[in-house]
Design a protein around this motif. Structure first.
Motif, PDB file in Angstrom:
ATOM      1  N   UNK A  37       0.822  -1.212   0.000  1.00  0.00           N
ATOM      2  CA  UNK A  37       0.000   0.000   0.000  1.00  0.00           C
ATOM      3  C   UNK A  37       0.855   1.260   0.000  1.00  0.00           C
ATOM      4  N   UNK A  38       2.145   1.146   0.366  1.00  0.00           N
ATOM      5  CA  UNK A  38       3.035   2.303   0.255  1.00  0.00           C
ATOM      6  C   UNK A  38       3.117   2.773  -1.198  1.00  0.00           C
TER       7      UNK A  38
ATOM      8  N   UNK B 294     -17.576  -9.330   0.968  1.00  0.00           N
ATOM      9  CA  UNK B 294     -18.286  -8.883  -0.224  1.00  0.00           C
ATOM     10  C   UNK B 294     -18.199  -7.364  -0.394  1.00  0.00           C
ATOM     11  N   UNK B 295     -18.328  -6.625   0.708  1.00  0.00           N
ATOM     12  CA  UNK B 295     -18.273  -5.167   0.633  1.00  0.00           C
ATOM     13  C   UNK B 295     -16.912  -4.699   0.134  1.00  0.00           C
ATOM     14  N   UNK B 296     -15.855  -5.366   0.577  1.00  0.00           N
ATOM     15  CA  UNK B 296     -14.502  -4.946   0.210  1.00  0.00           C
ATOM     16  C   UNK B 296     -14.113  -5.393  -1.195  1.00  0.00           C
ATOM     17  N   UNK B 297     -14.629  -6.526  -1.643  1.00  0.00           N
ATOM     18  CA  UNK B 297     -14.174  -7.085  -2.912  1.00  0.00           C
ATOM     19  C   UNK B 297     -15.065  -6.743  -4.098  1.00  0.00           C
TER      20      UNK B 297
ATOM     21  N   UNK C 154      -8.702   1.293  -2.234  1.00  0.00           N
ATOM     22  CA  UNK C 154      -8.496   1.437  -0.783  1.00  0.00           C
ATOM     23  C   UNK C 154      -9.388   0.460  -0.023  1.00  0.00           C
ATOM     24  N   UNK C 155     -10.631   0.330  -0.468  1.00  0.00           N
ATOM     25  CA  UNK C 155     -11.560  -0.589   0.177  1.00  0.00           C
ATOM     26  C   UNK C 155     -11.098  -2.025   0.019  1.00  0.00           C
ATOM     27  N   UNK C 156     -10.575  -2.335  -1.164  1.00  0.00           N
ATOM     28  CA  UNK C 156     -10.053  -3.672  -1.444  1.00  0.00           C
ATOM     29  C   UNK C 156      -8.897  -4.003  -0.499  1.00  0.00           C
TER      30      UNK C 156
END
Length: 329
Positions: free
Chosen positions: A82-83, A258-261, A286-288
């Motif tokens: 994520x950096x 499910x919400x994240x993917x 970001x959510x992923x």
């Protein structure tokens, strides 16, 4: 006009080939840095605590915890990757075509392995609850090690096949300097969708629904048995709480996944070529990644032994020579 170009272009000296920066307010950029940096620190820290706990204390060397360890390792590397995502906040990639391919390669491997680990954890819980008498013979340390190894090997092999052309010709997919995308086709996109989204989601939902049904039926059978020998009122309360807790835990796992993917794969299917540079894609990425931050919370913080390990780590008691033999359970 020259000042305007310097502001809008990723590489102002390359007027004809440079990508343009997306128009974002200063507040939006600052908030993106803060949110992404916070998620990165939390993801790395929480998963590192899980890795240290399971690796250090011998009492935690069980098949189930080995799956949690593999998940924590993959999620830990997601946090490190994520950096690079933080660098893409302004919509420009400054590290060159080869590093772009390497970044995408390791990102796909680690994320797909994390998904595979979640499926293995679901399967482990399914056997533990639905076939408890055969659990010790079906789920052994050696078999879990083989499954975890195959999960990592499959992810690496799949991504090598998918990104082979990109390694041979780095930057062949970019339309302007400062972009980071990979060459793909409909077949690889479909395979990726099936193996790392539709397949895992289907397996997780089916297994957890089966686990939930069996858990509820077992709770009801126990209630019927205990009612005959104890007060009916108190048993009802306990069983009701047990059923609600089981439903909440299983529901959180499935819904969070499910919400994240789902949003990420919707964007991938609708606009795969602009995923890393499109302003609208920043949130779903970001959510992923945020799912890797939530995994240690969902799978580890629900265990009492983790809170005890956390106390021993924070107080530096794990530095004692005999600390690995401490009774954690």
């Amino acid at each position: 006009m020259e000042t305007l170009e310097e502001v809008e272009l990723c590489f102002p000296q390359l007027l004809n080939t440079s990508c343009k920066r997306p128009n974002r307010s200063h507040f939006e950029v600052i908030m993106s840095y803060i949110i992404l940096s916070s998620i990165t620190v939390l993801t790395v820290t929480l998963n590192l605590l899980v890795i240290i706990s399971i690796s250090h204390f011998k009492q935690l060397h069980t098949p189930t915890n080995l799956l949690l360890l593999s998940l924590a390792v993959s999620d830990f590397f997601v946090g490190l990757l994520m950096f690079f995502q933080i660098m893409l906040i302004d919509g420009c990639w400054y590290l060159g075509d080869l590093l772009c391919v390497l970044y995408l390669f390791f990102a796909y491997i680690i994320i797909s392995t994390s998904v595979g680990n979640m499926v293995l954890i679901c399967a482990n819980r399914y056997v533990a609850i639905c076939h408890p008498l055969h659990y010790s013979t079906k789920v052994t340390q050696k078999r879990v090690q083989v499954c975890v190894s195959l999960c990592w090997i499959f992810s690496v092999s799949f991504q090598i096949l998918v990104l082979k052309d990109n390694f041979e010709q780095p930057g062949s997919a970019i339309s302007c300097t400062g972009e980071c995308v990979a060459v793909s086709n409909n077949i690889t996109e479909l395979a990726h969708l099936v193996f790392f989204f539709i397949g895992p989601v289907t397996v997780i939902i089916v297994l957890y629904m089966r686990v939930f049904v069996v858990a509820v039926s077992q709770a009801r059978a126990m209630r019927s048995h205990i009612v005959a020998v104890t007060l009916q009122g108190s048993v009802k309360v306990n069983v009701k709480k047990s059923e609600i807790k089981a439903a909440r835990t299983l529901g959180v796992v499935v819904v969070v996944f499910l919400i994240c993917f789902c949003p990420y794969y919707i964007v991938v299917l609708s606009a795969p070529d602009t995923l890393l540079n499109a302003s609208s894609a920043a949130f779903v990425i970001c959510l992923f990644y945020f799912n890797s931050c939530l995994n240690p919370v969902i799978y580890a913080f629900f265990y009492p032994w983790f809170r005890k390990c956390l106390k021993l780590i924070v107080t530096l008691e794990i530095l004692r020579p005999d600390s690995c033999e401490v009774n954690i359970l």
